[in-house]
Enzyme design. Structure first.
Site, mmCIF file in Angstrom:
data_model
loop_
_atom_site.group_PDB
_atom_site.id
_atom_site.type_symbol
_atom_site.label_atom_id
_atom_site.label_comp_id
_atom_site.label_asym_id
_atom_site.label_seq_id
_atom_site.Cartn_x
_atom_site.Cartn_y
_atom_site.Cartn_z
ATOM 1 N N GLU A 65 0.824 -1.216 0.000
ATOM 2 C CA GLU A 65 0.000 0.000 0.000
ATOM 3 C C GLU A 65 0.855 1.262 0.000
ATOM 4 O OE1 GLU A 65 -2.973 -0.196 3.065
ATOM 5 O OE2 GLU A 65 -3.973 -1.889 2.100
ATOM 6 N N LYS A 91 -15.719 -1.911 3.259
ATOM 7 C CA LYS A 91 -15.038 -2.221 2.001
ATOM 8 C C LYS A 91 -16.102 -2.791 1.055
ATOM 9 C CE LYS A 91 -10.523 -3.640 3.938
ATOM 10 N NZ LYS A 91 -9.812 -4.813 4.520
ATOM 11 N N SER A 97 -5.646 -3.810 -0.288
ATOM 12 C CA SER A 97 -4.204 -3.784 -0.576
ATOM 13 C C SER A 97 -3.945 -4.004 -2.072
ATOM 14 C CB SER A 97 -3.472 -4.811 0.275
ATOM 15 O OG SER A 97 -4.058 -6.081 0.141
HETATM 16 P P1 PGA Z 1 -6.398 -6.140 2.661
HETATM 17 O O1 PGA Z 1 -5.851 -5.134 3.727
HETATM 18 O O2 PGA Z 1 -6.975 -5.364 1.556
HETATM 19 O O3 PGA Z 1 -5.179 -6.942 2.283
HETATM 20 O O4 PGA Z 1 -7.437 -6.969 3.383
HETATM 21 C C1 PGA Z 1 -6.498 -3.970 4.126
HETATM 22 C C2 PGA Z 1 -6.941 -4.046 5.561
HETATM 23 O O5 PGA Z 1 -6.730 -5.075 6.231
HETATM 24 O O6 PGA Z 1 -7.538 -3.111 6.058
HETATM 25 ZN ZN ZN Z 2 -7.762 -4.412 8.169
#
Ligand code: PGA
Ligand code: ZN
Length: 425
Positions: free
Chosen positions: A206, A337, A367
């Site tokens: 990221e 998300k 990510s």
């Molecule tokens: P991920 O990480 O997109 O790999 O799940 C982001 C987070 O954990 O907030």
């Molecule tokens: Zn997270």
């Protein structure tokens, strides 16, 4: 002329170079594309990302599911009104009713629902955030950013156990000022790491800095020192994403202390990180226990008066899981998300229910993300309060920051300064 008249799907790449789906939706004479993001530290309760398992891109391709989906589902979506997010969600779910969308996965529906929103916005002559604001019946606001400074865990070859150490410009008076403060903190951190002999040229998934430090606490101390050196003490604070599901194996948390691996039970694990709250300006902790570790989540309940206790894998943007968390009173905020929910409408519904119960909401990228900027409009339009995108570096991250800078420049909405976090400062 605001109904969906055509949908195209094709395979694209995310920021990690992994195949994902791009959807293009036509409404009237307008079209928009949206590409699904994807996680590395994915929880087991989120909508699936189904891959072919063989064939192109060493089996990471998604063409087979896309082709079945196109034949079976797409014809039923034609004719749905572009602003009727709920109807689009309802029809999609008739083909794949389980919460984790076990038949086709959530990646195709999320891309289609996002592209529909963006195409509808164009056809209605509105900004995407205005359409979201209308849907949730809320006044838009520019979110407080939560920005990654230092990465570990699944995003950085497990350099440290913690996944993200982030900074929040809690006392910034504008989004633009806040972003610059955090940029300064990252620069300061970079200098501190170089001085200690670490290479800072490479960045994590990221865009965060990373280094094999002695352990989690050294990394938190580093960010804390950078905040002080920038004269931002009391004006910028630390957030952690512990991503504890990643550390949980056979009922124990495996973490590193001075290079040695130690196994902790749920209470010991929560005590380990809650001790950091006395030593560093931490005001938010995400996934401080594994997704299904009831004891670990119960152990955090007492901390909800002190800091933002944020659930990511725990709730997976799924309404049923949020409702359980609300009933338990184990947290006070939720990460949103869209791809965990598998549709824009489902993600917005979860966000609205959380807000109605007084929880903070943090709209988040993945990510593995894309060059698109819709997440900025989503957070602004839904009056989410906070946004988490990763670092100030790498184009898939700056696409969102740059959109927020544009909205800020345009005075499109007031900046949501720390109101939601004020009580934790
Ligand atoms: P991920 O990480 O997109 O790999 O799940 C982001 C987070 O954990 O907030
Ligand atoms: Zn997270």
């Amino acid at each position: 002329m605001s109904e969906i008249s055509r949908i195209d799907l094709w395979q694209a790449l995310d920021s990690r170079g992994v195949p994902t789906v791009a959807a293009r939706v036509r409404i009237g004479s307008h079209e928009a594309v949206a590409i699904a993001p994807s996680g590395a530290s994915t929880g087991s309760h989120e909508a699936l990302f189904l891959r072919d398992g063989e064939g192109n891109f060493n089996g990471l391709g998604i063409e087979r599911t896309m082709s079945t989906f196109s034949k079976e589902v797409l014809p039923s979506l034609i004719g749905i009104q572009g602003n009727d997010f709920s109807e689009l969600d309802r029809v999609l779910r008739t083909f794949d009713p389980t919460p984790i969308q076990s038949r086709f996965g959530g990646h195709i529906p999320v891309a289609i629902t996002l592209a529909t929103w963006l195409a509808y916005s164009k056809s209605a002559g509105k900004e995407p955030f205005e359409v979201i604001a209308q849907h949730v019946r809320s006044a838009p606001s520019l979110p407080m950013p939560m920005i990654n400074i230092f990465s570990g865990g699944a995003h950085a070859g497990r350099a440290i156990d913690l996944q993200d150490i982030l900074a929040i410009p809690t006392r910034a008076s504008s989004f633009t000022e806040g972003l610059e403060w955090i940029w300064q903190i990252r620069e300061e951190c970079k200098k501190l790491l170089s001085r200690r002999g670490f290479d800072t040229a490479l960045v994590a998934d990221e865009g965060g800095l990373t280094a094999k430090l002695s352990g989690d606490e050294e990394a938190i101390a580093l960010v804390s020192e950078a905040i002080e050196l920038c004269n931002l003490s009391g004006r910028a604070h630390i957030a952690l994403d512990i991503a504890a599901s990643q550390l949980f194996h056979d009922g124990k948390y495996l973490v590193h202390e001075s290079g040695a691996e130690v196994a902790l039970n749920s209470e010991e694990f929560v005590s380990r990180w809650s001790a950091w709250l006395d030593r560093y300006p931490i005001i938010s902790v995400e996934d401080g226990a594994a997704e299904d570790d009831e004891t670990g989540w119960r152990a955090q309940r007492a901390l909800t008066n002190r800091i933002q206790i944020l659930g990511d894998d725990r709730y997976a943007t799924q309404l049923a899981r949020l409702n359980r968390g609300l009933a338990e009173g184990e947290a006070n905020s939720i990460l949103i998300k869209p791809n965990q929910a598998g549709s824009l409408f489902a993600a917005l519904t979860t966000l609205q229910v959380a807000q109605r119960h007084g929880w903070n909401t943090v709209v988040s990228a993945r990510s593995g993300d894309t060059e698109e900027s819709w997440l900025a409009d989503l957070a602004t339009g839904a009056n989410a309060g906070q946004i988490k995108v990763g670092s100030t570096h790498r184009s898939e991250r700056t696409a969102k920051w740059n959109r927020l800078l544009e909205l800020s420049y345009d005075d499109a909405a007031p900046f949501n300064n720390a109101s939601a976090l004020e009580k934790f400062i």
